[in-house]
Every structure is written in C-alpha cells, then in structure tokens.
Design a protein around this motif. Sequence first.
Motif, short mmCIF file in Angstrom:
data_model
loop_
_atom_site.label_atom_id
_atom_site.label_comp_id
_atom_site.label_asym_id
_atom_site.label_seq_id
_atom_site.Cartn_x
_atom_site.Cartn_y
_atom_site.Cartn_z
N MET A 318 -28.58 -94.93 -6.95
CA MET A 318 -29.62 -94.74 -7.83
C MET A 318 -30.70 -95.96 -7.80
SD MET A 318 -29.42 -94.51 -11.97
CE MET A 318 -28.40 -93.06 -11.90
N ASN A 319 -29.82 -96.98 -7.73
CA ASN A 319 -30.75 -98.22 -7.52
C ASN A 319 -31.57 -98.32 -6.37
OD1 ASN A 319 -31.32 -101.03 -8.36
ND2 ASN A 319 -30.32 -101.56 -6.53
N ILE A 320 -31.07 -98.04 -5.23
CA ILE A 320 -31.91 -98.03 -3.93
C ILE A 320 -33.11 -96.94 -4.06
CG2 ILE A 320 -30.74 -96.89 -2.32
CD1 ILE A 320 -31.88 -100.22 -1.54
N MET A 321 -32.72 -95.75 -4.61
CA MET A 321 -33.84 -94.79 -4.53
C MET A 321 -34.93 -95.28 -5.61
SD MET A 321 -32.80 -92.80 -2.63
CE MET A 321 -34.23 -91.25 -2.94
N LEU A 322 -34.53 -95.89 -6.60
CA LEU A 322 -35.61 -96.40 -7.61
C LEU A 322 -36.47 -97.43 -6.99
CD1 LEU A 322 -33.64 -96.73 -10.78
CD2 LEU A 322 -35.50 -95.29 -10.50
N VAL A 323 -35.73 -98.30 -6.08
CA VAL A 323 -36.62 -99.13 -5.28
C VAL A 323 -37.60 -98.67 -4.32
CG1 VAL A 323 -36.39 -101.01 -3.52
CG2 VAL A 323 -34.87 -101.08 -5.40
N ARG A 328 -42.80 -96.76 -2.38
CA ARG A 328 -43.75 -95.67 -1.84
C ARG A 328 -44.49 -94.82 -2.98
NH1 ARG A 328 -38.78 -92.58 0.78
NH2 ARG A 328 -40.20 -90.96 1.37
N THR A 329 -44.82 -95.83 -3.85
CA THR A 329 -45.62 -95.35 -4.86
C THR A 329 -47.14 -94.74 -4.55
OG1 THR A 329 -44.82 -96.80 -6.56
CG2 THR A 329 -46.95 -95.87 -7.28
N ARG A 330 -47.61 -95.49 -3.48
CA ARG A 330 -49.14 -95.13 -3.12
C ARG A 330 -48.79 -93.86 -2.17
NH1 ARG A 330 -53.34 -98.33 -2.96
NH2 ARG A 330 -54.23 -97.54 -1.26
N GLU A 331 -47.63 -93.67 -1.25
CA GLU A 331 -47.57 -92.71 -0.55
C GLU A 331 -47.43 -91.40 -1.64
OE1 GLU A 331 -43.83 -90.70 1.82
OE2 GLU A 331 -43.98 -92.77 1.82
N ILE A 402 -26.81 -86.24 -5.14
CA ILE A 402 -27.99 -85.30 -5.96
C ILE A 402 -28.03 -85.99 -7.24
CG2 ILE A 402 -28.37 -82.93 -6.85
CD1 ILE A 402 -27.22 -81.96 -4.26
N VAL A 403 -26.64 -86.21 -7.97
CA VAL A 403 -26.73 -86.41 -9.48
C VAL A 403 -27.39 -87.79 -9.45
CG1 VAL A 403 -25.22 -87.33 -11.16
CG2 VAL A 403 -24.76 -85.26 -9.92
N PHE A 404 -26.97 -88.77 -8.91
CA PHE A 404 -27.43 -90.28 -9.01
C PHE A 404 -29.04 -90.50 -8.47
CE2 PHE A 404 -23.18 -90.96 -9.77
CZ PHE A 404 -23.09 -91.94 -10.81
N GLY A 405 -29.58 -89.50 -7.61
CA GLY A 405 -30.58 -89.44 -7.06
C GLY A 405 -31.73 -88.63 -7.88
N ALA A 412 -40.51 -90.13 -9.52
CA ALA A 412 -41.33 -89.93 -8.43
C ALA A 412 -41.93 -88.64 -8.56
CB ALA A 412 -40.63 -89.77 -7.05
N ALA A 413 -41.62 -87.85 -9.11
CA ALA A 413 -42.24 -86.33 -9.02
C ALA A 413 -43.13 -86.59 -10.46
CB ALA A 413 -41.23 -85.41 -9.59
N ASN A 414 -43.06 -87.30 -11.48
CA ASN A 414 -43.82 -87.31 -12.49
C ASN A 414 -44.89 -88.49 -12.51
OD1 ASN A 414 -42.67 -85.24 -14.01
ND2 ASN A 414 -41.08 -86.57 -14.69
N LEU A 415 -45.12 -89.27 -11.58
CA LEU A 415 -45.94 -90.14 -11.45
C LEU A 415 -47.55 -89.56 -11.55
CD1 LEU A 415 -44.77 -92.55 -8.36
CD2 LEU A 415 -44.83 -93.16 -10.78
N ASN A 416 -48.21 -90.29 -12.26
CA ASN A 416 -49.62 -90.01 -12.19
C ASN A 416 -50.27 -90.25 -10.78
OD1 ASN A 416 -52.52 -90.12 -12.67
ND2 ASN A 416 -52.00 -89.73 -14.85
N PRO A 417 -50.95 -89.34 -10.20
CA PRO A 417 -51.64 -89.56 -8.94
C PRO A 417 -52.52 -90.58 -8.88
CG PRO A 417 -52.49 -87.47 -9.66
CD PRO A 417 -51.15 -87.83 -10.57
#
Length: 424
Positions: A318-323, A328-331, A402-405, A412-417
């Motif tokens: 979970m931690n590394i996926m948040l990182v 990759r916010t711009r991506e 899957i659970v911790f990701g 990531a899916a809810n980021l405002n473009p």
Amino acid sequence: MFENIRLSLQGILSHKIRSFLTMLGIIIGIAAIIAIVSTIEGTNEQIKNNLIGSGNNTVKISLSDGDNDVDFTWNSVPSNIKVITDDMKKRIEDLKEVESCTLYRTRSNLDSLFYLNKKIDSAIIYGIDEDYFSTLGYDIAEGIAFTKDQYKNYSKVAIIDSTLQRGLFEGESAIGKQIDINGEPFTIIGVATKRIGFEPVINSVNDYYTYNQTSSGLIFIPTDDWGMLFRYDEPQNCIAKAVDTDSMTNAGKKTADILNENVVSVKSAGENTTNSMEYKSESLLEQAKALQDLSSSTNSMLIWIASISLLVGGIGVMNIMLVSVTERTREIGLKKALGARKRRILAQFLTEAAVLTSIGGLIGVFSGIGLSKIIANIADVPVAISSMAIVVSVVFSMVVGIVFGLIPSIKAANLNPIDALRYE
C-alpha cells in the motif's frame, strides 16, 4: 488486461530494488507458511506411520477384560464366549470396509519352548488360519508355506520369522529342524518375513518404549494344532485388513460388534458384577488423529504468527503504491485528459499491485520449499510439500495485492485531471 500486466512488469523492472523490498514481507510470510504447513503434513504422516504401520491398514480386534487383553496363559477359558465360526468370519469379510481378515490365537509367556537343549526365551507363538500371512503382509523367504491339509490334519509343522532364525540358528538354515513346544516336536518348514519393511521413527525414550518389539521372534503353527498344545475351545482374536487407512476405525468397530455376538453376558455367582470380557478394536487411528490434532493446533499458532508478515507486506505494498501514484500524478492527469476513465486507471494500479504481490508469492513458494528441505536436513524432521498450501499461498498473495492496492488505486482514479497536470 494484458496491457496492464505489461505496464506493471515494466514498472517493477524499472525499480528493481524498491520492488524487491516491497515484496520482501510477502516472500517471508509465504515462505514461512509453506515451511510450517509442510512440516505439519510430514509430522502427521510420521505419526500415522509410527502408530499404524506403513501401508498395512490392519487393525487388531482382541478379547479384552477391561482395558487389558485377555492372556490365556493365566486365564481359564470363559464359559460365556464361543469360538468364532467360519460363518462369522465370512460376515466380517463381507463388510465394505474390510478387504480380508484372519483369526488367530497367541501365547507370549511360554516356558516350555526349546530347540535341542536350548530354551527359547521371549518368543511369541501364534496359532493361525490360512489367511494370516496374506492379511498381515508376510512372504515366505525360505522353505514353504502351510498347505491346506496341514492347517487341518495336526501335522506338527511350524514356520518361524527371520528374527528367530537369526537369533536361534545363527545363520544356518532352519528348514527341517525341530523345536519342542509344550513337549510336542514341531518341524520347521519355512521362514516368514514382512513384505513391508517398516521401522518407526524413534525420536525419544518414550518412542522407544512405545514402538520397540521385545520379542526374540515369532513361531507360527496351524490353527488346529493349537488344541494339542493348549486348549481347543480358546476364543480367537481377529485381525481385519481395511480397504484403506481411513476405513480402519469403522472396520475395527464393526468387526468387534460382530464378534461380540459370541459373548454372552453373565453374572458371577452370588455377585452383582457382570463379566466384563468383550472384543475391542485397537484405536490406533484415533490415537494418531489425537496426536495429529495436537500437532496441528500447536503449529497453527505459528501459521498465525507467520501471517503477520503478510499483513506487514500488504502495508508495504500500500505504501509503495501510494508513492507510485504520487510519482505518476502527471501521467495520470494526461491519461484522464485524453479520455481515460476512472475504471481504466483503477484497473491499471490494481493490476500492478496484484502482479507485484503475485511475483512475491511465487518467490515465497520456492523459498518455502527450499526452507522445508533445509529444516528436514538440519532438524531431522519429515516434511511433505502441500500442493494445496502452494495454490492457496499464491492466490492469497494476489488478494493481498488487490486489497492493499485498492486505496492507492482509488486515489489515482479520483485525481482531478487539471490538478494532476499542474502537479510538480
């Protein structure tokens, strides 16, 4: 899906050290669980083999008085117990749990047993029927077996086992030699040996006294010859060979029920106590199950402890996926600006988490198998690799991913473009 897996592998390979450290908790947890489960399986199999034997599947049903087998060396023949008939034996053989059965009588404390002028100490003598050797898994290693006529015609012939041959005849052939049993000469016509060479694993003094055989050897005579030496009306014991190990308990109980039809309940003269003799089956399978349950309950605590490392590994994922989401916010913003939907972004990051933990799970499985082998060699503990544990471990590692990701993927899916594209 395949595109997401390709992108996940590409991302993992581009950050090898970070990915490995992320997977380390998963690897350690899966390896520990595989090693523990394999040790439990091996220990359970050892317990079953030590108590029951190796592939023999035989259960003894003997006449007992309370908790002790009746020894007719010291006991008179009870008037309320009849000799087992051929019809009764046929009923036992017809049980669905029983492959074959044999009737026998035995003496283990015999003073008048000699070869020439040499007393044979601590040998056990059996009066057997024609099914004894096949049911117990004996082969005739030297000489011949009893013929049908010898079982019925008081032929005064005997077969000994290889233990008695080595101890009594010191390497010489025993065939044709005579032994004296209760003043009657018996000619040895064969030497029997167990078809399945099984030796229990001895790990302690208690194991030694549980499994060690104190007999100097065995002597087999035809069942009808028993009456010349002892008494014709002595009740027999029975050994039933079950169709498989799991059927042993039912085979023993059902056989005992049939044999107990020969037991008439009587009260001692002038007393209110009832004769307690009855046929009882060995409870070796139940003993094995009790020891296996004890072993499993003890080791289940270790499995729970090992599972903590999986929890720690999941938190690491979970931690590394948040990182990764932050990096990759711009991506993400660019993909959403080009029309990528939330579902697509969510699937990509969930797939990456699942692939990451699945690879860790596979590495953990191979590490667990190797660890099991090392434990077996160092601690002399048997192991049995469980295919079910391997499958469950890999699936569980995917579920952890899957659970911790899920939380990083939702983020990531809810980021405002627009905000994502402006992110520095």
